[in-house]
Motif scaffolding. Structure first.
Motif, PDB file in Angstrom:
ATOM      1  N   GLN A 223       8.480   2.860  -7.790  1.00 24.47           N
ATOM      2  CA  GLN A 223       8.019   3.889  -6.864  1.00 24.47           C
ATOM      3  C   GLN A 223       6.853   3.398  -6.015  1.00 24.47           C
ATOM      4  N   PHE A 224       6.140   2.425  -6.512  1.00 26.23           N
ATOM      5  CA  PHE A 224       4.945   1.965  -5.834  1.00 26.23           C
ATOM      6  C   PHE A 224       5.294   0.886  -4.809  1.00 26.23           C
ATOM      7  N   PHE A 225       4.421   0.748  -3.803  1.00 25.00           N
ATOM      8  CA  PHE A 225       4.615  -0.227  -2.742  1.00 25.00           C
ATOM      9  C   PHE A 225       3.641  -1.379  -2.932  1.00 25.00           C
ATOM     10  N   ARG A 226       4.121  -2.607  -2.687  1.00 22.72           N
ATOM     11  CA  ARG A 226       3.264  -3.781  -2.793  1.00 22.72           C
ATOM     12  C   ARG A 226       2.258  -3.787  -1.659  1.00 22.72           C
ATOM     13  N   LEU A 227       1.071  -4.302  -1.956  1.00 26.27           N
ATOM     14  CA  LEU A 227      -0.009  -4.326  -0.985  1.00 26.27           C
ATOM     15  C   LEU A 227      -0.568  -5.738  -0.899  1.00 26.27           C
ATOM     16  N   THR A 228      -0.399  -6.386   0.244  1.00 25.67           N
ATOM     17  CA  THR A 228      -0.874  -7.752   0.416  1.00 25.67           C
ATOM     18  C   THR A 228      -1.910  -7.882   1.526  1.00 25.67           C
ATOM     19  N   ALA A 229      -2.109  -6.861   2.348  1.00 27.30           N
ATOM     20  CA  ALA A 229      -3.087  -6.893   3.435  1.00 27.30           C
ATOM     21  C   ALA A 229      -3.351  -5.454   3.847  1.00 27.30           C
ATOM     22  N   ASP A 230      -4.288  -5.248   4.810  1.00 24.38           N
ATOM     23  CA  ASP A 230      -4.468  -3.907   5.353  1.00 24.38           C
ATOM     24  C   ASP A 230      -3.120  -3.441   5.896  1.00 24.38           C
ATOM     25  N   GLU A 231      -2.614  -2.384   5.323  1.00 27.17           N
ATOM     26  CA  GLU A 231      -1.243  -1.983   5.629  1.00 27.17           C
ATOM     27  C   GLU A 231      -1.198  -0.532   6.084  1.00 27.17           C
ATOM     28  N   PRO A 232      -0.568  -0.223   7.234  1.00 25.90           N
ATOM     29  CA  PRO A 232      -0.393   1.175   7.634  1.00 25.90           C
ATOM     30  C   PRO A 232       0.616   1.851   6.716  1.00 25.90           C
ATOM     31  N   VAL A 233       0.228   2.966   6.139  1.00 27.30           N
ATOM     32  CA  VAL A 233       1.094   3.638   5.163  1.00 27.30           C
ATOM     33  C   VAL A 233       1.494   5.040   5.586  1.00 27.30           C
ATOM     34  N   ALA A 234       0.879   5.574   6.637  1.00 28.60           N
ATOM     35  CA  ALA A 234       1.245   6.917   7.090  1.00 28.60           C
ATOM     36  C   ALA A 234       0.730   7.138   8.507  1.00 28.60           C
TER      37      ALA A 234
ATOM     38  N   ALA B  20      -2.866 -14.492 -11.894  1.00 26.66           N
ATOM     39  CA  ALA B  20      -1.537 -14.976 -11.513  1.00 26.66           C
ATOM     40  C   ALA B  20      -1.177 -14.594 -10.083  1.00 26.66           C
ATOM     41  N   GLY B  21      -2.025 -13.795  -9.436  1.00 25.65           N
ATOM     42  CA  GLY B  21      -1.777 -13.443  -8.048  1.00 25.65           C
ATOM     43  C   GLY B  21      -0.880 -12.236  -7.852  1.00 25.65           C
ATOM     44  N   VAL B  22      -0.696 -11.409  -8.886  1.00 24.69           N
ATOM     45  CA  VAL B  22       0.129 -10.215  -8.732  1.00 24.69           C
ATOM     46  C   VAL B  22      -0.589  -9.244  -7.786  1.00 24.69           C
ATOM     47  N   PRO B  23       0.044  -8.834  -6.692  1.00 25.15           N
ATOM     48  CA  PRO B  23      -0.645  -7.989  -5.702  1.00 25.15           C
ATOM     49  C   PRO B  23      -0.812  -6.570  -6.210  1.00 25.15           C
ATOM     50  N   PRO B  24      -1.836  -5.866  -5.747  1.00 25.90           N
ATOM     51  CA  PRO B  24      -1.981  -4.457  -6.114  1.00 25.90           C
ATOM     52  C   PRO B  24      -0.871  -3.626  -5.492  1.00 25.90           C
ATOM     53  N   LEU B  25      -0.653  -2.445  -6.062  1.00 29.68           N
ATOM     54  CA  LEU B  25       0.385  -1.543  -5.603  1.00 29.68           C
ATOM     55  C   LEU B  25      -0.232  -0.185  -5.295  1.00 29.68           C
ATOM     56  N   TYR B  26       0.466   0.613  -4.493  1.00 29.94           N
ATOM     57  CA  TYR B  26      -0.023   1.951  -4.194  1.00 29.94           C
ATOM     58  C   TYR B  26       1.142   2.924  -4.116  1.00 29.94           C
TER      59      TYR B  26
END
Length: 229
Positions: A70-81, A130-136
């Motif tokens: 359900q969560f989205f990967r986050l690798t940079a400033d990302e527009p989400v809405a 390990a470099g696992v990106p945060p999720l939102y």
């Protein structure tokens, strides 16, 4: 970690492997062969127990993978809405929200400001190294009042943005703390901005797990400056 592969994919692979091995141990005959070369069934408690434990692990991992998906990967400033506001009445607005993977939807909000909230998944060591990106995951859209007293007495409007009826990571972690040692889900982020007719906003999430909002056009930016924002 292989770049571009979501954590839910790795968990799904582990789930399938545990499921196959568990079924093999729990349901397999595992006895000596007869004269025709067929295995004879024998009750081997330790073998069955290990298979049952692997099946239980597969079930928990499957719940975790579905929830994490359900969560989205986050690798940079990302527009989400994207939020566009139209005023209907004093302190009443229609917010048209464009969210990832969804068609634009209208929400009636009451108050002076609008607020959006998200649940963040922050990884602990060693997953962080390990470099696992945060999720939102976006969770709520609501109206709020500038005056706290008005927030207590005036009508409130709150809408759920996340999928309903799905297991929550926080609940899974509390129920199965031993299975989720590298996940820290007790983290939320929210941001709010004023509501006025014609306002257009973009919502972003940064890699550190914080929501922030920017005006989408010059007219909204000028109107915010006039209001002291």
């Amino acid at each position: 970690m292989i770049e571009g592969v979501a954590p839910s994919v790795w968990i799904a692979v582990v789930t399938i492997a545990a499921l196959l091995i568990g079924f093999g141990l729990f349901l397999g005959r595992g006895g000596p062969r007869d004269a025709r070369g067929r295995r004879q069934f024998r009750l081997r408690p330790m073998r069955r127990l290990v298979g049952l434990l692997l099946l239980a692990l597969a079930c928990v991992s499957a719940m975790f993978a579905v929830t994490l998906y359900q969560f989205f990967r986050l690798t940079a400033d990302e527009p989400v809405a994207r939020i566009v506001l139209r005023q209907q009445a004093p302190r009443q607005f229609v917010a048209t929200a464009e969210l990832p993977g969804k068609a634009p939807e209208d929400y009636t909000l009451r108050g002076d400001e609008w607020q959006i909230d998200a649940r963040m998944v922050r990884w602990r060591l060693p997953a962080l190294l390990a470099g696992v990106p945060p999720l939102y995951r976006l969770e709520r859209l609501s109206g709020r009042y500038t005056d706290p007293a008005a927030d207590q007495s005036e009508p409130r409007t709150v809408y759920a943005l996340g999928p309903a009826g799905m297991p929550d990571l926080g609940a899974l972690k509390q129920r199965f703390p031993g299975w989720l040692p590298f996940v820290d889900v007790q983290y939320g982020s929210g941001a709010y901005m004023p509501m006025f007719d014609g306002a257009r906003y973009r919502v972003f999430v940064d890699p550190r797990g914080a929501l922030f909002i920017r005006p989408e056009d010059a007219a909204t930016q000028d109107a915010l400056k006039q209001r002291g924002w």
